[in-house]
Design a protein around this motif. Structure first.
Motif, PDB file in Angstrom:
ATOM      1  N   ASP A   6      32.166  53.517  40.098  1.00  0.00           N
ATOM      2  CA  ASP A   6      32.251  52.058  40.171  1.00  0.00           C
ATOM      3  C   ASP A   6      33.278  51.697  41.235  1.00  0.00           C
ATOM      4  N   PHE A   7      32.784  51.315  42.401  1.00  0.00           N
ATOM      5  CA  PHE A   7      33.671  51.023  43.521  1.00  0.00           C
ATOM      6  C   PHE A   7      34.465  49.739  43.323  1.00  0.00           C
ATOM      7  N   SER A   8      34.059  48.912  42.365  1.00  0.00           N
ATOM      8  CA  SER A   8      34.796  47.668  42.100  1.00  0.00           C
ATOM      9  C   SER A   8      35.857  47.851  41.010  1.00  0.00           C
ATOM     10  N   SER A   9      35.920  49.031  40.407  1.00  0.00           N
ATOM     11  CA  SER A   9      36.873  49.309  39.337  1.00  0.00           C
ATOM     12  C   SER A   9      38.289  49.474  39.885  1.00  0.00           C
ATOM     13  N   ASN A  10      39.261  49.159  39.064  1.00  0.00           N
ATOM     14  CA  ASN A  10      40.663  49.389  39.428  1.00  0.00           C
ATOM     15  C   ASN A  10      41.058  50.851  39.240  1.00  0.00           C
ATOM     16  N   GLU A  11      40.213  51.617  38.534  1.00  0.00           N
ATOM     17  CA  GLU A  11      40.501  53.028  38.291  1.00  0.00           C
ATOM     18  C   GLU A  11      40.260  53.823  39.572  1.00  0.00           C
ATOM     19  N   ALA A  12      41.185  54.715  39.883  1.00  0.00           N
ATOM     20  CA  ALA A  12      41.082  55.524  41.098  1.00  0.00           C
ATOM     21  C   ALA A  12      39.760  56.299  41.124  1.00  0.00           C
TER      22      ALA A  12
END
Length: 122
Positions: A6-12
């Protein structure tokens, strides 16, 4: 195995990749002894930097999920240190349960959630 990032996630991204591989092992989509794609191949397949894949592989190696061989690449090889794993889980769960407690999540709701998730791995 299909990796979903998920490129929109805040997770690295490397953490997402690590988590996807661990979920693949837990759900038997990846078995012990299976080879993972090369760093370059996986980076190209999911459209991320090779250094990101390399970092995910390094973390998986450090955590005892894979071994890395210069000729064979990254291989699923579970280093089973049960006590260390339980201690790590306890540490992670303490924070997750505290967050749930702050949001008024009940013990019964947590147990239901754990049972639901655990059934996916059987």
């Amino acid at each position: 195995m299909i990796i979903k990032i998920d490129f929109s996630s805040n997770e690295a991204l490397y953490i997402q990749l690590r988590n996807q591989i661990i979920l693949g092992i837990a759900t038997s989509k990846i078995q012990e002894g299976d080879a993972l794609p090369s760093v370059r191949q996986l980076a190209d397949n999911i459209g991320i930097n090779m250094h990101t894949v390399n970092k995910a592989y390094s973390v998986l190696k450090q955590e005892g999920f894979i071994t890395i061989d210069r000729r064979k690449g990254a291989i699923i090889s579970l280093d089973i240190d049960r006590m260390a794993t339980l201690e790590e889980m306890k540490k992670d769960l303490c924070v997750l349960l505290a967050k749930g407690r702050c949001k008024n999540i009940t013990k019964d709701e947590v147990h239901e959630l754990i049972d639901e998730i655990f059934e996916e791995y059987e």
